[in-house]
Enzyme design. Structure first.
Site, PDB file in Angstrom:
ATOM      1  N   LYS A 191      63.784  41.749  41.396  1.00  0.00           N
ATOM      2  CA  LYS A 191      65.169  42.230  41.438  1.00  0.00           C
ATOM      3  C   LYS A 191      65.459  42.926  40.122  1.00  0.00           C
ATOM      4  CE  LYS A 191      69.891  40.439  42.208  1.00  0.00           C
ATOM      5  NZ  LYS A 191      70.714  39.218  42.429  1.00  0.00           N
ATOM      6  N   SER A 213      73.810  39.379  46.501  1.00  0.00           N
ATOM      7  CA  SER A 213      73.546  40.594  45.765  1.00  0.00           C
ATOM      8  C   SER A 213      72.066  41.013  45.772  1.00  0.00           C
ATOM      9  CB  SER A 213      74.007  40.422  44.325  1.00  0.00           C
ATOM     10  OG  SER A 213      73.217  39.447  43.668  1.00  0.00           O
ATOM     11  N   SER A 262      73.564  34.647  46.394  1.00  0.00           N
ATOM     12  CA  SER A 262      72.889  35.951  46.342  1.00  0.00           C
ATOM     13  C   SER A 262      71.405  35.956  46.698  1.00  0.00           C
ATOM     14  CB  SER A 262      73.057  36.580  44.958  1.00  0.00           C
ATOM     15  OG  SER A 262      74.343  37.098  44.811  1.00  0.00           O
TER      16      SER A 262
END
Lengths: 95, 484
Positions: free
Chosen positions: B76, B151, B175
């Site tokens: 990420k 997210s 997330s």
């Protein structure tokens, strides 16, 4: 709690965020909505309840007072917007 | 080749059936061909990946491989990667080349994993749909008109589309688990303190926790083995030995006591979701688990408390972005205040600004007790609910999110309705507990996630429960149409 445009402007300044005048009403609406959500907390009596700061109530670890970081100024300043002679440059602060 | 799990890749590499270089080339070509539709990557590090793959092949030949050596993964874009752009989904860090590696990145690298690139995400991890990214929304591979969740939506979508077998994510309020659910993949948020936060760009420090995404629980166990452990550079890292999470995957779950919180099955839960979750619970019953209804009475307070704690911590954490030391700086500032205000005003998107302002307000003089202190007290109540529940049950199960993936743009004008899509995930962050989401069927053709919440440091128990469910069901093997 409903926030006015003026209050939003003040909060934005405290947070050092420039917000366009035109966007103030939208922010005021959104932020007031979020505060209304948050204020559901007020329906609960929390007197005497110990606030929880860490999920396992662990306290901050201490370390020995010895040097643990090397000087990496050049490396870190290589990604800075503006530097000179090892210093970060910003607009003139004192006349 | 792209359909292989991490465990299969690991075995194939070891047996010499294919090389990491071949696999890496194959996946890079696939990303190149397909990711235009999804936007799941912000940066693809093709050259570094090929070099890392060749090094991994050498290491395998030299018999020095770990189970992750030569396995392609993605990080990420919140994890700092030395020499590679680390944007955190923000214009503020669009020009930021991280000068060091996050501990998670360093550990995966040391294990020999091959990074293919950095995945898209909501700006500074603030969002539940991936629509707040400066680089544009990620599309859900199951329906390109729908969100992948957030997210960590880029990581989840990339795995669902078979672009990469495993990836990292972070979970502050859901997330990892929510995008895993919406994209039909497996994701795990570890206990707070299990995985180092060093080099993971901070959003809400008392809630943030990194963790793995993959297609199976077994793969998550392999990734978690490499990611976890004490790190002196993270002041809230917990110094506790890391078990081998793959060793306990087959431990019997007969007699496991599963608690179903009645609050997670009440109004607001989509009927198709409820049905799929109930069927998943039936599978556990057939495996000899004991099902018990429980209550987490303060669940409804988790979203309100979270939207004080998280913004308050974010307003403090994001004060570091000042246009002076790194990141975006506005053109021609007239004075220092103008430099700060315009750099931040232009560098941050509107969701980040909203949260910074809520946090600034909640922490401002005269309001601290009414907001932050009150929220920390509520947090205690929520945590106590779990302590009581875990006196009676071993694991808590329920839906990961109230609905399946929603349409792009559906909730962007209404922050509060967006926030409520995390209603079942936030409590575990407030309490610091580990949680997982695993694929548990479909509702109207869209994936449903089953959430498992465990007691502190019981990642092994969660992974075993998830793994054994995946031996009985094949939901985790379904591939979105067009991405097989």
């Amino acid at each position: 709690m409903s926030l006015t445009n003026e209050e939003v402007k003040k909060i934005a300044h405290l947070a050092r965020l420039r917000v366009n005048e035109d966007d103030l009403p939208t922010y005021a609406g959104n932020l007031s909505g979020i505060l209304a959500l948050v204020e559901q907390m007020n329906n609960v009596d929390t007197q005497g309840i110990v606030p929880m700061a860490h999920p396992q109530d662990a306290s901050q670890r201490l370390r020995d007072d010895v040097v643990s970081e090397n000087d990496q100024r050049e490396r870190f300043q290589a990604i800075a917007p503006q530097t000179e002679a090892g210093l970060y440059l910003v607009p003139k602060v004192i006349e | 080749m792209h359909n292989k799990t991490i465990a299969e890749i690991s075995a194939g590499l070891k047996a010499g059936k294919f090389s990491s270089e071949e696999l890496t080339q194959d996946l890079l070509a696939r990303i190149d061909r397909i990711d235009g539709k999804l936007n799941s990557f912000v940066t693809v590090t093709a050259e570094q990946a090929q070099a890392a793959a060749r090094a991994a092949d050498e290491r395998i030949k030299a018999n020095k491989a770990t189970p992750l050596t030569g396995v392609p993964i993605a990080h990420k874009d919140i994890f700092c990667t030395e020499g590679v752009k680390t944007s955190c989904g923000s214009k503020m860090l669009d020009n930021f080349i991280a000068p060091y590696n996050a501990t998670v990145v360093e550990r995966m690298h040391a294990a020999g994993a091959v990074m293919l690139g950095k995945t898209n995400m909501d700006e500074f991890a603030m969002g539940s749909s991936n629509e707040t990214s400066f680089y544009g929304a990620v599309k859900n591979p199951w329906d390109l008109e729908r969100v992948p969740g957030g997210s960590s939506g880029g990581s989840a979508a990339a795995i669902a589309a078979r672009l990469v077998p495993g990836a990292t994510g972070t979970d502050t309020g859901g997330s990892i688990r929510q995008p895993a659910a919406l994209c039909g993949v497996t994701g795990l948020k570890p206990t707070y303190g299990r995985v180092s936060r060093y080099g993971m760009i901070a959003f809400a420090s008392s809630l943030d926790q990194g963790g793995p995404f993959a297609r199976t629980a077994e793969d998550c166990a392999l990734l978690l083995n490499a990611m976890s452990g004490f790190d002196g550079r993270d002041s809230t890292s917990i110094d506790k030995p890391v078990p081998d999470y793959t060793a306990t995957l087959k431990d019997s779950i007969a007699g496991l006591k599963i608690g179903l919180p009645k609050e997670y099955f009440s109004e607001g839960l989509d009927a198709g979701m409820a049905q799929a979750v109930e069927q998943a619970i039936d599978v556990y019953k057939s495996m000899g688990c004991e099902i018990k209804e429980i209550s987490l009475p303060n669940t409804h307070l988790s979203v309100p408390a979270y939207y004080v704690v998280a913004p308050a911590e974010c307003s403090s954490n994001l004060s570091r972005f000042d246009g002076v030391r790194y990141g975006y700086r506005c053109e021609n500032p007239s004075d220092l205040t103008d430099l700060y205000e315009r750099s931040r005003g232009e560098g941050f998107g509107s969701e980040v600004k909203r949260r910074i302002m809520i946090g600034t307000y909640a922490l401002s003089a005269g309001y601290y007790d009414a907001y932050y202190l009150k929220a920390q007290q509520i947090r205690r109540l929520i945590s106590d609910d779990f302590t009581q529940a875990f006196a009676d049950v071993d694991v808590i199960m329920g839906p990961t999110s109230p609905t399946t993936a929603f349409k792009l743009g559906e909730k962007t004008d209404d922050p509060v309705s967006m926030y409520l899509s995390d209603i079942y995930t936030i409590a575990a962050n407030l309490a610091g507990l580990p949680g997982m989401s695993i694929p548990a069927g479909f509702s109207n053709g869209l994936p449903v996630g089953l959430q498992l919440i465990g007691n502190y440091f019981d990642e092994g128990g969660l992974l075993a429960a998830a793994h054994q469910y995946q031996q009985q069901t094949d939901w985790h093997t379904h591939t979105p149409q067009g991405f097989a």
